[in-house]
Design an enzyme around this catalytic site. Sequence first.
Site, PDB file in Angstrom:
ATOM      1  N   CYS A  14     -26.062 -12.330 -21.485  1.00 40.15           N
ATOM      2  CA  CYS A  14     -25.752 -13.744 -20.837  1.00 40.15           C
ATOM      3  C   CYS A  14     -26.656 -13.964 -19.728  1.00 40.15           C
ATOM      4  CB  CYS A  14     -24.160 -13.952 -20.703  1.00 40.15           C
ATOM      5  SG  CYS A  14     -23.512 -13.116 -19.265  1.00 40.15           S
TER       6      CYS A  14
ATOM      7  N   CYS B 290     -27.345  -9.534 -16.870  1.00 37.88           N
ATOM      8  CA  CYS B 290     -26.775  -9.070 -17.996  1.00 37.88           C
ATOM      9  C   CYS B 290     -27.747  -9.256 -19.380  1.00 37.88           C
ATOM     10  CB  CYS B 290     -25.512  -9.810 -18.478  1.00 37.88           C
ATOM     11  SG  CYS B 290     -24.699  -9.675 -19.802  1.00 37.88           S
TER      12      CYS B 290
ATOM     13  N   CYS C  79     -22.373  -7.200 -19.514  1.00 37.92           N
ATOM     14  CA  CYS C  79     -21.269  -7.469 -18.605  1.00 37.92           C
ATOM     15  C   CYS C  79     -20.140  -6.607 -19.078  1.00 37.92           C
ATOM     16  CB  CYS C  79     -20.634  -8.741 -18.650  1.00 37.92           C
ATOM     17  SG  CYS C  79     -21.636 -10.240 -18.069  1.00 37.92           S
TER      18      CYS C  79
ATOM     19  N   CYS D 244     -18.443 -12.740 -20.092  1.00 40.63           N
ATOM     20  CA  CYS D 244     -19.672 -12.749 -20.947  1.00 40.63           C
ATOM     21  C   CYS D 244     -19.631 -13.815 -22.007  1.00 40.63           C
ATOM     22  CB  CYS D 244     -20.041 -11.365 -21.423  1.00 40.63           C
ATOM     23  SG  CYS D 244     -21.835 -11.213 -21.637  1.00 40.63           S
TER      24      CYS D 244
ATOM     25  N   GLY E 230       0.892  -1.246  -0.072  1.00 38.44           N
ATOM     26  CA  GLY E 230      -0.004  -0.299  -0.063  1.00 38.44           C
ATOM     27  C   GLY E 230       0.776   1.319   0.144  1.00 38.44           C
TER      28      GLY E 230
END
Lengths: 257, 290
Positions: B241, B238, B263, B269, B29
């Site tokens: 899909c 979606c 997606c 997808c 970080g």
Amino acid sequence: MSAPLLEVDGLRKHYGRRIGCAEVSFTLWPGEVMGIVGESGSGKSTLLSCLAGHLASDGGQILYRDRSGHAHAVANLSEAGRRRLAREEWAYVHQNPRDGLRMGVSAGGNVGEPLMARGQRHFGDIRAAALDWLERVEIAQDRIDDVPRDFSGGMQQRLQIARSLVNGPRLVFMDEPTGGLDVSVQARLLDLLRGLVRDLGLSAVIVTHDLAVVRLLADRLMVMQGGYVVESGLTDQVLDDPQHAYTQLLVSSVLQV
Amino acid sequence: MSGYNFAYLDEQTKRMIRRALLKAVAIPGYQVPFASREMPMPYGWGTGGVQVTAACLVPEDTLKVIDQGADDTTNAVSIRAFFARVADIATTEHTRDASVIQTRHRIPEAPLREDQILVFQVPIPEPLRFLEPRETETRKMHALEEYGLMHVRLYEDIARHGEIAKSYAYPVRVEGRYVMDPSPIPKFDNPKLDDCPALQLFGAGREQRIYALPPYTRVESLDFEDYPFKASRPDHPCALCGARDSYLDEVVIDDAGGRMFVCSDTDYCNDRRAAGHRGEMAAPFEEMPE
């Protein structure tokens, strides 16, 4: 009697060959308000900056005793230590509220920031504390989500005071807290400050050129000229019976209406 | 290999970047400065990510590049072509086949593995930037763990919108220490940062910073006790899909208010459609790639 809060001994600060302040020694006890007066350039703001650790002094010692009774030499503190004191033990009220506030953050956020800095993570509690403090400094509670940019000068100053005091500091440094405000607003602010200082039992160091401010707020007074303290004592004693020529001049220069 | 050193950058530069990467992995970080090079693409197109990818690639690697989750957008196609040319490595559009994945603004839907590296393109690495403009001050704040200001931003959101409205670049705390900007991924992806088996590297070219999340790092999204973090996604399946667990793009399809949600991860997808899943706007018959 408990131990003194702040002990200053032989404090000295030079700007090159010029003297910022020199040979300043005093002791501040818990619950006591010290006023520092003097003309522009007399070293009073330099002194305050040294006390708060914003400026490194060139000599002398500043001892601060924290809540746990531990004494810190302010000059030798690490950055982290100084910031911890500034966050948890002290408050600093700037002359210009812009220096002490985040102008783009709402009033509630400004008051809440010191709480969040100390690890408060409950939104409801932070907001309740902010509302409580807005009320104490006489800002309408429905202004909590407005930004300080939209506030008047007097409101900004009161907001800054709320932000400084929300964490329950033990020692407050104030640099001309009433500067730049008109007299009626000044009077209300003074009234408010006096109430808060007495209610919370705060210790404070107040720098001002306005004798009325110290008359109302300060228990003791130091008069500065050319970087030196020329006279000190109880406020009423100094103002009613000034001994030093400069103090006499200062007191007699106050405009009477 | 067309006259370039392997993966475009010279060996000394790659070595310098790897040193920064090692330091970044050692301090999760923490933003490590590095001497970012000029790349043959404009700032904002992923110059930081490209440099990190170049420093990580070995000839056996298979590279996948996505932009907002998609493999077929300009940024993704051109970076993939760039490395195919200057490093002569294999490329893929399948998350599971890739060993290095460079990404802009998304984490793939398919779970990542220990043998994969995810490289993020980062525009602004400093999470405190818009709260505290002074870089000297933000560095001190990181050093002293003074992160109260970060919560002021969240406070302002709740005060103004009634909830934490920040939906991308949502700040996180790494291993309880550094607060990090996870690059502008949607906050839907934030939980995927946490305890991820893959190595996650972040490169900011213009800002000259590199930071990293080693595998299985603890990453928490900042929040309030009474307003906990919520990973949000549009409340639709979606349209192609039918997936209800993926992050969706909203696509405007006409000038009469028509829209569809698909997606954002095209590979995910495609895989679902190849497996026979159908959304309500899917073509009745479709020839899938490969």
